[in-house]
Design an enzyme around this catalytic site. Structure first.
Site, PDB file in Angstrom:
ATOM      1  N   ARG A 150      -4.999  -3.336 -10.048  1.00 15.04           N
ATOM      2  CA  ARG A 150      -5.145  -4.770  -9.402  1.00 15.04           C
ATOM      3  C   ARG A 150      -6.809  -4.912  -9.159  1.00 15.04           C
ATOM      4  O   ARG A 150      -7.475  -3.976  -9.159  1.00 15.04           O
ATOM      5  CB  ARG A 150      -4.461  -4.688  -7.964  1.00 15.04           C
ATOM      6  CG  ARG A 150      -4.961  -3.526  -7.067  1.00 15.04           C
ATOM      7  CD  ARG A 150      -4.023  -3.583  -5.732  1.00 15.04           C
ATOM      8  NE  ARG A 150      -3.859  -2.390  -5.177  1.00 15.04           N
ATOM      9  CZ  ARG A 150      -2.995  -1.923  -4.294  1.00 15.04           C
ATOM     10  NH1 ARG A 150      -1.948  -2.888  -3.943  1.00 15.04           N
ATOM     11  NH2 ARG A 150      -2.743  -1.097  -3.840  1.00 15.04           N
ATOM     12  N   GLU A 205      -7.000  -7.980  -2.386  1.00 14.84           N
ATOM     13  CA  GLU A 205      -6.452  -7.729  -3.856  1.00 14.84           C
ATOM     14  C   GLU A 205      -5.686  -8.841  -4.560  1.00 14.84           C
ATOM     15  O   GLU A 205      -4.860  -9.344  -3.951  1.00 14.84           O
ATOM     16  CB  GLU A 205      -5.813  -6.345  -3.775  1.00 14.84           C
ATOM     17  CG  GLU A 205      -6.609  -5.117  -3.389  1.00 14.84           C
ATOM     18  CD  GLU A 205      -5.717  -4.049  -2.888  1.00 14.84           C
ATOM     19  OE1 GLU A 205      -6.285  -3.048  -3.025  1.00 14.84           O
ATOM     20  OE2 GLU A 205      -4.757  -4.246  -2.258  1.00 14.84           O
ATOM     21  N   LYS A 220       0.338 -11.469  -6.929  1.00 17.33           N
ATOM     22  CA  LYS A 220       0.260 -11.488  -5.210  1.00 17.33           C
ATOM     23  C   LYS A 220      -1.348 -11.260  -4.793  1.00 17.33           C
ATOM     24  O   LYS A 220      -2.063 -10.707  -5.500  1.00 17.33           O
ATOM     25  CB  LYS A 220       1.074 -10.093  -4.955  1.00 17.33           C
ATOM     26  CG  LYS A 220       1.415 -10.101  -3.322  1.00 17.33           C
ATOM     27  CD  LYS A 220       2.201  -9.145  -2.844  1.00 17.33           C
ATOM     28  CE  LYS A 220       1.456  -7.476  -3.029  1.00 17.33           C
ATOM     29  NZ  LYS A 220       2.520  -6.759  -2.080  1.00 17.33           N
ATOM     30  N   THR A 280      -2.167  -5.799   9.495  1.00 20.29           N
ATOM     31  CA  THR A 280      -3.138  -5.028   8.661  1.00 20.29           C
ATOM     32  C   THR A 280      -2.837  -5.647   7.194  1.00 20.29           C
ATOM     33  O   THR A 280      -3.996  -5.845   6.484  1.00 20.29           O
ATOM     34  CB  THR A 280      -2.537  -3.673   8.705  1.00 20.29           C
ATOM     35  OG1 THR A 280      -2.829  -3.090  10.100  1.00 20.29           O
ATOM     36  CG2 THR A 280      -3.473  -2.756   7.642  1.00 20.29           C
ATOM     37  N   ARG A 309       9.699  -4.642  -0.103  1.00 21.87           N
ATOM     38  CA  ARG A 309       9.601  -4.356  -1.555  1.00 21.87           C
ATOM     39  C   ARG A 309       9.002  -2.877  -1.572  1.00 21.87           C
ATOM     40  O   ARG A 309       9.079  -1.832  -2.541  1.00 21.87           O
ATOM     41  CB  ARG A 309       8.843  -5.192  -2.577  1.00 21.87           C
ATOM     42  CG  ARG A 309       7.225  -5.243  -2.602  1.00 21.87           C
ATOM     43  CD  ARG A 309       6.690  -4.052  -3.401  1.00 21.87           C
ATOM     44  NE  ARG A 309       5.239  -4.352  -4.008  1.00 21.87           N
ATOM     45  CZ  ARG A 309       4.244  -3.832  -3.498  1.00 21.87           C
ATOM     46  NH1 ARG A 309       4.321  -2.706  -2.522  1.00 21.87           N
ATOM     47  NH2 ARG A 309       3.096  -3.938  -3.944  1.00 21.87           N
ATOM     48  N   GLN A 321       5.257  -1.457   8.678  1.00 21.05           N
ATOM     49  CA  GLN A 321       6.043  -1.163   7.383  1.00 21.05           C
ATOM     50  C   GLN A 321       7.210  -0.260   8.003  1.00 21.05           C
ATOM     51  O   GLN A 321       8.412  -0.001   7.098  1.00 21.05           O
ATOM     52  CB  GLN A 321       5.290  -0.390   6.406  1.00 21.05           C
ATOM     53  CG  GLN A 321       3.878  -1.088   6.137  1.00 21.05           C
ATOM     54  CD  GLN A 321       4.132  -2.401   5.263  1.00 21.05           C
ATOM     55  OE1 GLN A 321       4.919  -2.390   4.505  1.00 21.05           O
ATOM     56  NE2 GLN A 321       3.403  -3.218   5.600  1.00 21.05           N
ATOM     57  N   THR A 336       0.804   5.511   7.603  1.00 18.71           N
ATOM     58  CA  THR A 336      -0.447   5.111   8.437  1.00 18.71           C
ATOM     59  C   THR A 336      -1.535   4.295   7.856  1.00 18.71           C
ATOM     60  O   THR A 336      -1.630   3.966   6.932  1.00 18.71           O
ATOM     61  CB  THR A 336      -1.171   6.386   9.130  1.00 18.71           C
ATOM     62  OG1 THR A 336      -1.886   7.189   8.003  1.00 18.71           O
ATOM     63  CG2 THR A 336      -0.161   7.380   9.589  1.00 18.71           C
ATOM     64  N   GLY A 387       0.648   5.377   2.920  1.00 19.04           N
ATOM     65  CA  GLY A 387      -0.627   4.456   3.521  1.00 19.04           C
ATOM     66  C   GLY A 387      -1.630   4.619   2.935  1.00 19.04           C
ATOM     67  O   GLY A 387      -2.652   3.991   3.040  1.00 19.04           O
ATOM     68  N   ASP A 424      -3.703   4.003   0.041  1.00 17.22           N
ATOM     69  CA  ASP A 424      -3.781   3.135  -0.937  1.00 17.22           C
ATOM     70  C   ASP A 424      -4.949   2.284  -1.471  1.00 17.22           C
ATOM     71  O   ASP A 424      -5.079   1.187  -2.030  1.00 17.22           O
ATOM     72  CB  ASP A 424      -2.637   2.132  -0.735  1.00 17.22           C
ATOM     73  CG  ASP A 424      -2.891   1.339   0.582  1.00 17.22           C
ATOM     74  OD1 ASP A 424      -3.855   1.371   1.236  1.00 17.22           O
ATOM     75  OD2 ASP A 424      -2.051   0.467   0.896  1.00 17.22           O
ATOM     76  N   VAL A 452       1.023   3.459  -4.186  1.00 26.00           N
ATOM     77  CA  VAL A 452       0.222   2.492  -3.861  1.00 26.00           C
ATOM     78  C   VAL A 452       0.509   1.132  -3.969  1.00 26.00           C
ATOM     79  O   VAL A 452      -0.183   0.114  -3.432  1.00 26.00           O
ATOM     80  CB  VAL A 452      -1.215   2.852  -4.871  1.00 26.00           C
ATOM     81  CG1 VAL A 452      -2.054   4.036  -4.412  1.00 26.00           C
ATOM     82  CG2 VAL A 452      -1.033   2.440  -6.298  1.00 26.00           C
TER      83      VAL A 452
HETATM   84  N1  LIG Z   1       1.894   1.840  -0.956  1.00 27.41           N
HETATM   85  C1  LIG Z   1       2.278   0.508  -0.534  1.00 27.41           C
HETATM   86  O1  LIG Z   1       2.794  -0.161  -1.432  1.00 27.41           O
HETATM   87  C2  LIG Z   1       2.001  -0.107   0.616  1.00 27.41           C
HETATM   88  C3  LIG Z   1       2.345  -1.195   0.897  1.00 27.41           C
HETATM   89  C4  LIG Z   1       2.196  -1.876   2.098  1.00 27.41           C
HETATM   90  C5  LIG Z   1       1.144  -1.256   2.868  1.00 27.41           C
HETATM   91  N2  LIG Z   1       0.648  -0.287   2.657  1.00 27.41           N
HETATM   92  C6  LIG Z   1       0.048   0.659   3.502  1.00 27.41           C
HETATM   93  O2  LIG Z   1       0.612   1.399   4.911  1.00 27.41           O
HETATM   94  C7  LIG Z   1      -0.338   1.409   5.677  1.00 27.41           C
HETATM   95  C8  LIG Z   1       0.640   0.995   6.864  1.00 27.41           C
HETATM   96  O3  LIG Z   1       0.730  -0.382   6.823  1.00 27.41           O
HETATM   97  P1  LIG Z   1       1.405  -1.176   8.340  1.00 27.41           P
HETATM   98  O4  LIG Z   1       1.605  -2.447   7.825  1.00 27.41           O
HETATM   99  O5  LIG Z   1       2.459  -0.555   8.861  1.00 27.41           O
HETATM  100  O6  LIG Z   1       0.122  -0.933   9.102  1.00 27.41           O
HETATM  101  P2  LIG Z   1      -0.114  -1.143  10.725  1.00 27.41           P
HETATM  102  O7  LIG Z   1      -1.271  -0.990  11.067  1.00 27.41           O
HETATM  103  O8  LIG Z   1       0.918  -2.051  11.297  1.00 27.41           O
HETATM  104  O9  LIG Z   1       0.539   0.547  11.207  1.00 27.41           O
HETATM  105  C9  LIG Z   1      -0.013   1.768  11.001  1.00 27.41           C
HETATM  106  C10 LIG Z   1       0.369   2.602  12.120  1.00 27.41           C
HETATM  107  O10 LIG Z   1      -0.492   3.839  11.724  1.00 27.41           O
HETATM  108  C11 LIG Z   1      -0.637   4.524  12.990  1.00 27.41           C
HETATM  109  N3  LIG Z   1      -1.765   5.516  12.709  1.00 27.41           N
HETATM  110  C12 LIG Z   1      -3.185   5.403  12.421  1.00 27.41           C
HETATM  111  N4  LIG Z   1      -3.658   6.555  12.140  1.00 27.41           N
HETATM  112  C13 LIG Z   1      -2.620   7.534  12.449  1.00 27.41           C
HETATM  113  C14 LIG Z   1      -2.444   8.904  12.571  1.00 27.41           C
HETATM  114  N5  LIG Z   1      -3.712   9.425  12.052  1.00 27.41           N
HETATM  115  N6  LIG Z   1      -1.326   9.563  12.844  1.00 27.41           N
HETATM  116  C15 LIG Z   1      -0.187   8.857  13.183  1.00 27.41           C
HETATM  117  N7  LIG Z   1      -0.465   7.460  12.858  1.00 27.41           N
HETATM  118  C16 LIG Z   1      -1.723   6.894  12.685  1.00 27.41           C
HETATM  119  C17 LIG Z   1      -1.358   3.377  13.784  1.00 27.41           C
HETATM  120  O11 LIG Z   1      -1.168   3.535  15.261  1.00 27.41           O
HETATM  121  C18 LIG Z   1      -0.220   2.076  13.538  1.00 27.41           C
HETATM  122  O12 LIG Z   1       0.915   2.158  14.421  1.00 27.41           O
HETATM  123  C19 LIG Z   1      -1.420   0.777   5.588  1.00 27.41           C
HETATM  124  O13 LIG Z   1      -2.589   1.713   5.174  1.00 27.41           O
HETATM  125  C20 LIG Z   1      -1.161  -0.156   4.258  1.00 27.41           C
HETATM  126  O14 LIG Z   1      -2.145  -0.282   3.651  1.00 27.41           O
HETATM  127  C21 LIG Z   1       0.818   0.463   1.485  1.00 27.41           C
END
Ligand SMILES: NC(=O)c1ccc[n+]([C@@H]2O[C@H](COP(=O)([O-])OP(=O)(O)OC[C@H]3O[C@@H](n4cnc5c(N)ncnc54)[C@H](O)[C@@H]3O)[C@@H](O)[C@H]2O)c1
Length: 351
Positions: free
Chosen positions: A51, A62, A75, A90, A118, A146, A207, A231, A233, A299
């Site tokens: 991406r 992105e 997307k 986020t 997804r 998530q 996270t 998380g 990514d 990711v």
């Molecule tokens: N791989 C993928 O396809 C994909 C898709 C969507 C989101 N993500 C990633 O997933 C992550 C979470 O997204 P979200 O929308 O749920 O975010 P969010 O901000 O809603 O939630 C993240 C949570 O992580 C907690 N957190 C932060 N540091 C922590 C730690 N050290 N230990 C425990 N908890 C901790 C926070 O308190 C928060 O509740 C993000 O980094 C996002 O970029 C990845």
């Protein structure tokens, strides 16, 4: 379905929520996982590229394009971990599909909710091939936007019934437990990540932190578990200690993107990984033995979003859950675009 060339079906947040609730979250996740699986089976038919990311001090924006030669999709998605503290998501997203043969968009959709669905469907699909047989207990570390989607996908696709939560913010864990109450889970709120992984055969880390974090250290991961690392990514944004990676068999979506963004950015560029599409098509093996540590270094790849949009598009005719968006200029004579503008001005002048 759409008679007028100016019209593009648009799925708003409101319509997406109605669609998910009408179908049912678990059925939606299961059917979506099947669409992703179908598209991973024809992996070689797709245009693929890492991406296109625009990084800033606060986050990343992105674009994620792909095409199977018939349909093109992309997307728009952001990742801003500090947003949550300001009352924003986020991750937000929207996306579209277009007809490759004339370039006309055929769907525009919200994808903030769809991305959570997804991502969860993809995680559970990977775990179906990688988690130990009969796994029914998952540690869920990071209890943000998530999290519940992840829990429900693992229930729908693998039968996970026991959840062990940890978040640095207790309110996030309480929110998850409240939202998932009555949905068939046995749930425990834990005080540390170490406590959360005790007895879990699957560990999901989801996270958000814009740094190299260490959510799991090597001593916390016993043999035989499956790690679903969601998380980490982005460049400079990871969740696992490097030593865990060295003990794991690592499975990825699209290596050129994961080597930049995933946990494996911590490893040399030639560290062996297995592509999930090859596991799904039977070319490569998933879990080979009970003691193996498997790691899905998630990711998020464009084909998953393409599958999700394809799934949503297939629901429109039967549900009617979309709006007709006047999005494409459509003059009576294709070359008379300016004339269309003049004709629009004429009634205003007369008035
Ligand atoms: N791989 C993928 O396809 C994909 C898709 C969507 C989101 N993500 C990633 O997933 C992550 C979470 O997204 P979200 O929308 O749920 O975010 P969010 O901000 O809603 O939630 C993240 C949570 O992580 C907690 N957190 C932060 N540091 C922590 C730690 N050290 N230990 C425990 N908890 C901790 C926070 O308190 C928060 O509740 C993000 O980094 C996002 O970029 C990845």
């Amino acid at each position: 379905m759409i008679p007028n060339l100016n019209i593009v079906p648009f799925v708003s947040v409101d319509h997406m929520m109605k669609l998910v609730l009408k179908i049912g979250v678990e059925r939606f996740l299961t059917e979506l996982a099947a669409y992703i699986e179908d598209d991973f089976r024809r992996w070689e038919a797709f245009d693929k590229t890492p991406r296109v990311a625009s990084h800033s001090a606060e986050g990343v924006i992105e674009l994620m394009p792909t095409s199977d030669g018939e349909v093109y999709g992309f997307k728009y998605v952001n990742g801003h971990p500090k947003n949550m503290r300001e009352g924003r998501q986020t991750v937000t997203a929207f996306g579209m599909l277009a007809d490759v043969h004339n370039g006309y968009p055929v769907l525009l959709s919200e994808m903030t909710i769809l991305t959570a669905l997804r991502t969860a469907a993809m995680s559970a699909l990977a775990a179906k091939h990688l988690a130990p047989a009969g796994a029914d207990c998952m540690a869920l570390i990071g209890n943000g936007a998530q999290a519940e989607f992840q829990a429900l996908a693992f229930k729908a696709l693998l039968g996970v019934r026991r959840l062990r939560f940890f978040d640095i913010d207790r309110a996030a864990t309480e929110k998850c437990i409240r939202n998932l109450a009555g949905l068939g889970f046995d749930m425990v709120a834990c005080g540390t990540a170490q406590e959360a992984v005790e007895g879990a055969q699957i560990i999901t880390t989801v996270t958000a932190d814009k740094q190299y974090a260490t959510i799991l250290t090597d001593n916390m991961v016993g043999s035989g578990v499956h790690i679903n690392a969601v998380g980490g990514d982005c460049p400079g944004k990871t969740e696992l200690h490097r030593d865990i990676l060295l003990r794991s068999d690592i499975f990825v979506e699209y290596p050129p993107q994961t080597r930049i963004e995933g946990e494996i950015q911590q490893l040399p560029a030639d560290h062996p990984v297995t592509e999930l599409w090859q596991v799904i098509t039977g070319v490569a093996k998933g879990r080979r033995e009970p003691g193996q540590i498997t790691l899905f270094d998630s990711v998020g790849f464009a084909i998953e979003d393409f599958s999700a949009l394809r799934y949503v598009r297939d629901q429109l005719a039967s549900t009617g859950l979309y709006q007709e968006l006047d999005m494409l200029a459509d003059p009576d004579e294709p070359r008379d675009l300016f004339g269309m503008l003049l004709r629009a001005a004429a009634p205003a002048k007369m008035a």
